[in-house]
Design an enzyme around this catalytic site. Structure first.
Site, PDB file in Angstrom:
ATOM      1  N   LYS A 200       0.840  -1.194   0.000  1.00 25.55           N
ATOM      2  CA  LYS A 200       0.000   0.000   0.000  1.00 25.55           C
ATOM      3  C   LYS A 200       0.883   1.254   0.000  1.00 25.55           C
ATOM      4  O   LYS A 200       0.684   2.172  -0.773  1.00 25.55           O
ATOM      5  CB  LYS A 200      -0.898  -0.046   1.239  1.00 25.55           C
ATOM      6  N   GLU A 206      10.689  -4.606   4.109  1.00 24.47           N
ATOM      7  CA  GLU A 206      10.723  -6.027   3.739  1.00 24.47           C
ATOM      8  C   GLU A 206      10.351  -6.209   2.266  1.00 24.47           C
ATOM      9  O   GLU A 206      11.029  -6.906   1.507  1.00 24.47           O
ATOM     10  CB  GLU A 206       9.717  -6.833   4.591  1.00 24.47           C
ATOM     11  N   GLY A 260      -4.592  -1.734   5.508  1.00 22.26           N
ATOM     12  CA  GLY A 260      -3.809  -2.859   4.999  1.00 22.26           C
ATOM     13  C   GLY A 260      -4.393  -4.208   5.392  1.00 22.26           C
ATOM     14  O   GLY A 260      -4.538  -5.116   4.566  1.00 22.26           O
ATOM     15  N   ARG A 261      -4.774  -4.353   6.671  1.00 24.60           N
ATOM     16  CA  ARG A 261      -5.251  -5.671   7.134  1.00 24.60           C
ATOM     17  C   ARG A 261      -6.678  -5.969   6.697  1.00 24.60           C
ATOM     18  O   ARG A 261      -7.206  -7.031   7.006  1.00 24.60           O
ATOM     19  CB  ARG A 261      -5.096  -5.762   8.653  1.00 24.60           C
ATOM     20  N   GLU A 346      -3.628  -6.028  15.581  1.00 28.03           N
ATOM     21  CA  GLU A 346      -3.158  -4.733  15.089  1.00 28.03           C
ATOM     22  C   GLU A 346      -4.276  -3.690  15.250  1.00 28.03           C
ATOM     23  O   GLU A 346      -4.018  -2.505  15.405  1.00 28.03           O
ATOM     24  CB  GLU A 346      -2.721  -4.834  13.616  1.00 28.03           C
ATOM     25  N   HIS A 377      -4.371 -32.543  19.902  1.00 33.08           N
ATOM     26  CA  HIS A 377      -3.191 -33.307  20.309  1.00 33.08           C
ATOM     27  C   HIS A 377      -2.035 -32.384  20.646  1.00 33.08           C
ATOM     28  O   HIS A 377      -0.885 -32.820  20.710  1.00 33.08           O
ATOM     29  CB  HIS A 377      -2.797 -34.271  19.193  1.00 33.08           C
ATOM     30  N   LYS A 489      10.070   0.277  13.620  1.00 33.19           N
ATOM     31  CA  LYS A 489      10.619   0.564  12.287  1.00 33.19           C
ATOM     32  C   LYS A 489      11.677   1.669  12.371  1.00 33.19           C
ATOM     33  O   LYS A 489      12.718   1.606  11.729  1.00 33.19           O
ATOM     34  CB  LYS A 489       9.508   1.018  11.337  1.00 33.19           C
TER      35      LYS A 489
HETATM   36  O1  F6P Z   1       3.709  -2.622   9.767  1.00 29.73           O
HETATM   37  C1  F6P Z   1       2.338  -2.737   9.714  1.00 29.73           C
HETATM   38  C2  F6P Z   1       1.772  -2.469   8.352  1.00 29.73           C
HETATM   39  O2  F6P Z   1       1.658  -1.114   8.144  1.00 29.73           O
HETATM   40  C3  F6P Z   1       0.445  -3.177   8.188  1.00 29.73           C
HETATM   41  O3  F6P Z   1      -0.607  -2.485   8.711  1.00 29.73           O
HETATM   42  C4  F6P Z   1       0.407  -3.405   6.713  1.00 29.73           C
HETATM   43  O4  F6P Z   1      -0.538  -4.370   6.390  1.00 29.73           O
HETATM   44  C5  F6P Z   1       1.824  -3.816   6.455  1.00 29.73           C
HETATM   45  O5  F6P Z   1       2.589  -3.008   7.312  1.00 29.73           O
HETATM   46  C6  F6P Z   1       2.296  -3.694   5.041  1.00 29.73           C
HETATM   47  O6  F6P Z   1       2.231  -2.381   4.585  1.00 29.73           O
HETATM   48  P1  F6P Z   1       2.334  -2.025   3.045  1.00 29.73           P
HETATM   49  O7  F6P Z   1       1.217  -2.655   2.331  1.00 29.73           O
HETATM   50  O8  F6P Z   1       2.294  -0.528   2.983  1.00 29.73           O
HETATM   51  O9  F6P Z   1       3.659  -2.554   2.543  1.00 29.73           O
END
Ligand code: F6P
Length: 521
Positions: A200, A206, A260-261, A346, A377, A489
């Site tokens: 987003k 990452e 995002g979520r 979150e 189990h 971060k």
């Molecule tokens: O670090 C949390 C977050 O902002 C989430 O809310 C989001 O889903 C994720 O990082 C990934 O963010 P992006 O889609 O901007 O890479």
């Protein structure tokens, strides 16, 4: 309309619930069933293919009516209206919360329907083989590069809808751990692989690191001009995507009013549309929309998300249960817990209320769990005989997808037996051996869904989305921001620099300094 900002502990219902809790806390579920022979019927709900039995909860009629009163006093109906009318209820980020608009085919914003059309066209050409790679071969593998909401939702749904999948292989690369990306890449053929970069913000460390590594790997065998055939992106940050080398036609938009979520319903779900075909993706959206309507329109006493949300508040704030367990009796739902951990934790892991004050009561629950029967189990011992109260949701489908009736009967027998044993324990028997006694009285919800279809999966996910919204409204917190992920971060930036410079002396935190020394020496 302003979003309600009511301290729940100041309501009349809260005070009444406290008194009521003192009377009810020692009651055993077995007795509650004896007092009310119609309880199983009274405390259950049928909605479309969903049957929710919440009778095995430590509640009575009065609990329910006080919880509904709490919802009223906290202006839950106004909050629901405000969300669906796209008011800026995410006040700390000045944004509306519009994931429900992404699946509202009755009144869909134009930009959303245009994006869906683009997704349909694209996914169909990839599936049919019309979309060709740089050597003219059709695509065989789709790789989603993203993290958090840009990974967990699509990954969970692709797994859940495995039965409906086509020939495309789908992989998810999320962790910045280089071993993750290399393990995925080692079996891939650049000529037949399509990469969907989902971010987003398009600033996530990452995702950008993984995308850059994959791009370099791709360019070892192809040219810059070939990127257009193998990389597409989903983002709000068009400039950053273009700078990465992806042209505007290859970008699928998303919007800042989708969290995002909660974004799997947007172009973030492109890997889903590729994996199961657009028709199934649309059915998923339609299922979610049906649940949206139910949530918006059904009175509280017949409203599944409201009931689940209020029950959770009851355990969290009165019984002081810290966690909630989720056990889907379907291997297809093996990624659902992880997905919900982000969605719920979150969203509701907050300690400041909507008035900006520190919160003296408990908010977000810890969500955990795993699939049944495997979980039986593993951790069920603790549910049955541990010292903690852990309300648990059991989810199952009446019908399996592959038939196998013998398996299905055993699966469902386990589901039913576990909820019964958790409720009854060895109550009223005379355990001769204390170690073998079960206290029972462990609350569960049983959600039985006719069959795992894309539509029902959409409704199920939306059910939990709305449940967490209900919780957030009652707790007077902003469920749709996530400021808590920022600090880590920021700190990581300096730490990274110290690691790259091999200079622990740059760091002010003595523990981190020591650890960095151990790593670089
Ligand atoms: O670090 C949390 C977050 O902002 C989430 O809310 C989001 O889903 C994720 O990082 C990934 O963010 P992006 O889609 O901007 O890479």
């Amino acid at each position: 309309m302003t979003f309600p900002k009511i301290n729940p502990t100041q309501t009349q219902a809260w005070a009444a619930l406290q008194l009521h809790f003192e009377q009810l806390k020692a009651e055993h579920l077995v007795d509650l069933f004896q007092q009310q022979s119609t309880r199983a019927h009274d405390m259950s709900l049928q909605w479309e293919d969903f049957y929710l039995d919440y009778s095995k909860n430590r509640i009575d009629k009065e609990t329910l009516s006080l919880l509904f009163q709490l919802a009223e006093e906290c202006h839950l109906p106004d909050a629901i209206k405000a969300q669906f009318s796209l008011e800026k209820i995410n006040e700390t980020e000045h944004r509306a919360v519009g994931h429900t608009a992404l699946r509202n085919f009755e009144a869909m914003p134009k930009e959303v329907s245009e994006t869906l059309e683009k997704m349909q066209f694209f996914s169909e050409s990839v599936i049919s083989g019309d979309w060709k790679g740089f050597t003219g071969k059709p695509i065989k593998t789709v790789v989603n590069i993203g993290i958090g909401g840009s990974d967990l939702g699509p990954d969970m749904v692709c797994e859940a809808l495995k039965y409906y999948r086509n020939h495309l292989e789908v992989h998810f690369v999320s962790n910045v751990d280089g071993d993750h990306v290399m393990e995925v890449l080692k079996d891939l053929d650049p000529e037949t692989t399509l990469f969907i970069i989902v971010s987003k913000s398009f600033t996530t460390q990452e995702t950008l690191t993984n995308a850059a590594t994959i791009r370099s790997w791709f360019l070892e065998q192809a040219s810059e001009a070939d990127i257009a055939k193998h990389f597409v992106a989903v983002s709000t940050n068009l400039d950053a995507v273009t700078e990465f080398g992806i042209s505007s036609e290859q970008i699928f938009p998303m919007w800042d009013w989708v969290g995002g979520r909660f974004s799997l319903w947007s172009a973030v779900g492109l890997s889903i549309a590729c994996a199961v075909g657009y028709v199934h993706f649309e059915a998923l959206l339609r299922g979610a929309h049906a649940m949206d309507k139910h949530f918006k329109e059904a009175p509280a006493a017949q409203n599944m998300p409201i009931i689940l949300g209020l029950l959770s508040v009851w355990y969290n704030n009165f019984f002081e249960a810290e966690t909630e367990c989720l056990v889907p009796y379907s291997q297809y739902l093996s990624k659902m817990v992880q997905y919900l951990q982000q969605a719920v934790m979150e969203s509701n892991g907050k300690h400041i209320d909507r008035n900006g004050n520190p919160i003296p009561y408990q908010t977000g629950t810890v969500v955990w769990g795993s699939t049944g029967t495997n979980a039986q189990h593993a951790f069920f011992q603790l549910l049955h005989q541990g010292t903690k109260l852990i309300p648990t949701d059991f989810i199952a489908f009446s019908n399996s997808l592959h038939g196998q009736q013998e398996h299905q009967d055993k699966l469902l027998a386990n589901f039913l037996a576990q909820t019964e044993a958790l409720m009854e324990g060895t109550y009223q028997q005379d355990p001769t051996d204390a170690f073998k006694s079960f206290r029972g009285n462990q609350p569960t919800n049983s959600l039985i869904i006719e069959k795992l279809t894309p539509k029902n999966l959409g409704s199920l996910i939306a059910l939990y989305e709305h449940k967490l919204f209900v919780q957030g409204v009652i707790w007077n917190i902003y469920s749709y921001d996530q400021w808590g992920v920022q600090l880590g971060k920021v700190v990581a930036k300096d730490t990274l620099q110290a690691l790259q410079n091999q200079d622990p002396g740059e760091l002010s935190n003595l523990s981190t300094q020591n650890l960095v020394k151990r790593i670089v020496d």
